[in-house]
Design a protein around this motif. Sequence first.
Motif, short mmCIF file in Angstrom:
data_model
loop_
_atom_site.label_atom_id
_atom_site.label_comp_id
_atom_site.label_asym_id
_atom_site.label_seq_id
_atom_site.Cartn_x
_atom_site.Cartn_y
_atom_site.Cartn_z
N SER A 26 0.89 -1.08 -0.02
CA SER A 26 0.08 0.01 -0.08
C SER A 26 0.88 1.20 -0.25
O SER A 26 2.10 1.20 -0.14
CB SER A 26 -0.83 -0.02 0.92
N SER A 27 0.24 2.40 -0.20
CA SER A 27 1.04 3.66 -0.25
C SER A 27 0.34 4.80 0.82
O SER A 27 -1.05 4.74 0.79
CB SER A 27 1.22 3.96 -1.62
N ASP A 28 1.13 5.60 1.51
CA ASP A 28 0.34 6.45 2.24
C ASP A 28 0.43 7.82 1.48
O ASP A 28 0.33 9.04 1.99
CB ASP A 28 1.02 6.78 3.57
N GLY A 29 0.89 8.21 0.05
CA GLY A 29 1.01 9.08 -0.50
C GLY A 29 2.49 9.63 -0.67
O GLY A 29 2.82 10.20 -1.64
N ARG A 30 3.42 9.29 0.36
CA ARG A 30 4.67 9.50 0.25
C ARG A 30 5.60 8.46 0.29
O ARG A 30 6.76 8.29 -0.64
CB ARG A 30 5.12 10.47 1.61
N ILE A 31 5.15 7.14 1.01
CA ILE A 31 6.05 6.20 0.78
C ILE A 31 5.11 5.11 0.26
O ILE A 31 4.04 4.81 0.87
CB ILE A 31 6.55 5.64 2.02
N ALA A 32 5.31 4.45 -0.82
CA ALA A 32 4.71 3.20 -1.36
C ALA A 32 5.32 1.90 -1.15
O ALA A 32 6.72 1.73 -1.72
CB ALA A 32 4.54 3.55 -2.93
N ASN A 59 4.03 -9.99 -4.91
CA ASN A 59 3.78 -10.96 -6.08
C ASN A 59 3.16 -10.18 -7.04
O ASN A 59 2.60 -10.68 -7.89
CB ASN A 59 2.41 -11.83 -5.73
N LEU A 60 3.95 -8.83 -7.27
CA LEU A 60 3.54 -8.21 -8.44
C LEU A 60 4.43 -8.83 -9.69
O LEU A 60 5.71 -9.11 -9.80
CB LEU A 60 3.95 -6.67 -8.01
N THR A 61 3.73 -8.44 -10.86
CA THR A 61 4.38 -8.85 -12.00
C THR A 61 4.76 -7.50 -13.04
O THR A 61 5.39 -7.71 -14.00
CB THR A 61 3.51 -9.79 -12.83
N GLU A 62 4.00 -6.53 -12.54
CA GLU A 62 4.18 -5.19 -13.18
C GLU A 62 4.28 -4.16 -12.27
O GLU A 62 3.73 -4.12 -10.96
CB GLU A 62 3.28 -4.82 -14.49
N ILE A 63 4.78 -2.88 -12.48
CA ILE A 63 4.80 -1.65 -11.68
C ILE A 63 3.34 -1.49 -11.42
O ILE A 63 2.57 -1.20 -12.27
CB ILE A 63 5.36 -0.54 -12.12
N PRO A 64 2.94 -1.11 -10.22
CA PRO A 64 1.68 -0.85 -9.66
C PRO A 64 1.43 0.70 -9.73
O PRO A 64 2.46 1.53 -9.65
CB PRO A 64 1.70 -1.10 -8.05
N PRO A 65 0.21 1.14 -10.00
CA PRO A 65 0.17 2.59 -10.12
C PRO A 65 0.26 3.11 -8.60
O PRO A 65 -0.56 2.58 -7.61
CB PRO A 65 -1.54 2.77 -10.40
N VAL A 66 0.80 4.40 -8.53
CA VAL A 66 1.04 5.33 -7.37
C VAL A 66 0.66 6.55 -7.54
O VAL A 66 0.53 7.13 -8.74
CB VAL A 66 2.42 4.83 -6.83
N LEU A 67 0.36 7.27 -6.63
CA LEU A 67 0.09 8.70 -6.55
C LEU A 67 1.18 9.35 -6.86
O LEU A 67 2.59 9.14 -6.61
CB LEU A 67 -0.28 9.15 -5.37
N ASN A 68 1.20 10.55 -7.58
CA ASN A 68 2.23 11.33 -8.27
C ASN A 68 2.91 12.19 -7.27
O ASN A 68 4.03 12.87 -7.30
CB ASN A 68 1.96 12.44 -9.15
N THR A 69 2.51 11.93 -5.92
CA THR A 69 3.25 12.73 -5.05
C THR A 69 4.23 11.86 -4.01
O THR A 69 4.99 12.10 -3.19
CB THR A 69 2.20 12.95 -3.52
N THR A 70 4.27 10.51 -4.58
CA THR A 70 5.28 9.44 -4.02
C THR A 70 6.74 9.85 -4.19
O THR A 70 7.15 10.18 -5.00
CB THR A 70 5.19 8.07 -4.71
N GLU A 71 7.21 9.84 -2.87
CA GLU A 71 8.86 9.97 -2.55
C GLU A 71 9.75 8.79 -2.81
O GLU A 71 10.81 8.91 -3.11
CB GLU A 71 8.96 11.08 -1.39
#
Length: 859
Positions: free
Chosen positions: A26-32, A38-50
């Motif tokens: 999961s993500s809190d907006g800054r840390i994902a 078990n991911l096979t591709e890059i997950p979608p994350v917020l554009n505020t992720t650092e």
Amino acid sequence: IMADHLDLLLGVLLMASPMFGIPSCSSDGRIALFRFCNLTEIPPVLNTTERLLLSFNYIRTVTATSFPLLEQLQLLEIGSQFTPLSIDKEAFRNLPSLRILDLGKSQIDFLHPDAFQGLSHLFELRLFACGLSDVVLRDGYFRNLTSLIRLDLSYNEIGSLYLHPSFQELNSLKSIDFSFNQISILCEEELKPLQGKMLSLFRLKATYLYIRVSVDWEKCLNPFRNIRLETLDVSDNGWTVAITGNFSNAIRGSQISSLILTYHIMGSGFGFQNLKDPDENIFTGLERSSVKRLDLSHGYIFSLNPRLFKTLKDLKVLNLSYNKINRIADKAFYGLENLQILNISYNLLGELYNSNFEGLRSVAYIDLQKNHIGIIQHQTFRFLKELHTLDLRDNALKTISFIPDLLTVFLGGNKLVTLPNVNFKANFIHLAENKLENLADLYELLQVSQLQILILNQNRFSSCSPSHAPSGNRNLKQLFLGENMLQLVWETGFCWDVFKGLSQLQILYLNNNYLNFLPPGVFSDLTALRGLSLNSNRLTVLPPGSLPANLEILDISRNHLLSPDPGLFASLSMLDITHNEFICECELRTFISWLNQTNVTLLGSPADINCMYPNSLLGVSLYSVSMEDCDEEEVFKSLKFSLYILFIVTWTLFLVSVLIVAKFRGFCFICYKTAQRLLFHDRTQRIESDRYRYDAYLCFSSKDFEWVQNALLKHLDTQYSDRNRFHLCFEERDFVPGENHITNIQAAIWSSRKIICLVSRHFLRDGWCLEAFSYAQSRCLSDLSSVLIMVVVGSLSQYQLMKHQSIRGFIQKQQYLRWPEDLQDVGWFLNKLSQCILKKEKGKKEDSRIQLRSIATVS
């Protein structure tokens, strides 16, 4: 490196930033956080992720479209994938602010030459253990990374370091790690793009450099020409003296501040002569390199030869730890006039002589811990005018008359029984883990006016002469007296003034001293004391006024406190009172009430502050105990108090008796034997007459004869004294001259009731002794009885005994005796051994065919 480069420090902070409270995947907006998802591709994350953490997944491909535009992303961790990884052209172009890229421990099957284009702010690139080859260096994979500071290519399959010309453009590059590759040779041509740069770290650790090929140094030339290095790490490459000497000549003139050559094979080692120790020519090529730190630890250097470091005029730190150094030749440190720190710890030095450290005019710190030093000449350190710290911990010193005027002295873990009249001027003295017994030594140490910290843990303080006046030391800040026997000192009534005059003392440790009382006023002068440890003693009560008025931290855990007065803890900010033996009766109600209301920080778990009595409340936390019915028990108060006093007196008498018996057990045993002879009119148990010629055969190494004669024969054998009861057999007296040695051994074994093997270090090296041990075991099998008595002499470990098959088989099935270390236990041991000889064994095997050899076995 991080002190010089704020960007690298930022990288460490980014990696160390707390992620507690963020659910996995999961993500809190800054840390994902998407590790193990078990991911096979890059997950979608917020554009505020650092920070985006994608390790330990099954991602196979990273392309230019894998990431959305993440303008604030600074850290990407995508290493340690469980499947091979393919990275396409400009795979990270949507991460324009990326500072740290971690691809480590991912098997990269395909890496496009333009994979890292667009990362103009990247300062750390981690590509360790990715299966990369030389191509990644030759084909310009790192071009345009103008901010790159640290490049980690360790644990790959790189065989040569031919660098692409684009490395010349990496003006920010400071650290390159090629450790654990297989770089067999490195010459000047390969590193040309780095010429003119200054690198903080260049690491070639464990790369097999120069050891698998024959190097033509005249053609290879200097690989670091015109490159300034703060630290060059070529450790763990198996370099000999010849390779090290050739390398130092090849890099002649290159500026290297720190040279790391650890885990080498230079030196003959202990007891071998197959490899050479370094000589005066090995570092000749470094004369103009301005080396300030040289690390030669973890090797096999046995002898420090004369003028070994003569060309290293600028050297300030020299590390020779973890070698086999046993000899320091005269002028070994010649030329090291600027050396400040010398580390020769973990070696095999046994003696130090006046000339050993000649030439070290500027040395301030010498580390000699973990050697075997037993003798040091008087003037060894006295000419070292700048020396302020000397570490001699864990050696075998019995005297310290050689100690000069130093600020810091480490002498812990030696064999000091008393302190001579040494004129200490130190502010820090470490004397823990010695054998000091008389508290008079503490009085003497407290006379050192500059002393601020004194460590005397794990000694044997148990006596004190009352003739010493208090010191009045006004500089001492910390005093460590834990794990001694101060109870034996104070119960005599002497030396209650040992802390008198220590008005600036702030920390005092008295843990593990068997204390069952505190002398009245013993802490009265400690007006500045802030921390006091009394844990793991036997205190049952703390009298009013026994603690210093300004005390802030008190550890009185693991005692026998019954009903402490909470008024004693009024000044405290922190208290540890766990693991005591609280009597949860009405006398404790005041303390329980204080416990539930106090603002003092209580250390430890509340579950460890519990009742020990009565049985109905055993283990119950004091926080859960109710005292509402206490008024009804006033009738029985007097009786309970009497029983309590009786218990305390009985317990105290028992402890004192145990201590007296433990301390004077040898004298007690002599008294016991004397009383036994008087009561039974000296009716010594006699050995029954039988067919055996000897009561016991003593099997021992001839090198131990003098000790055996003094320790055993004079006390057991009838020919040495009429008071002895046994007729013993031993080689020096009873073997038939000229007879075959095996025949003598067999005859001794079969004509003796018992066989006693005195297993010492000499015994284990004596083939005849081991042969006799085997024959004795055969006798045991033949008679189906334990006629063999094994006595281990000296400090032989279980491992040393188990190395010998015959002995290993015996100790796995039978018990054995061990010669006592304390002289007062010898009488008891000889009595025990005599009983073993006299004791008859059951289950003897009768065999008429060997009647002449058959004997009645006695344990």
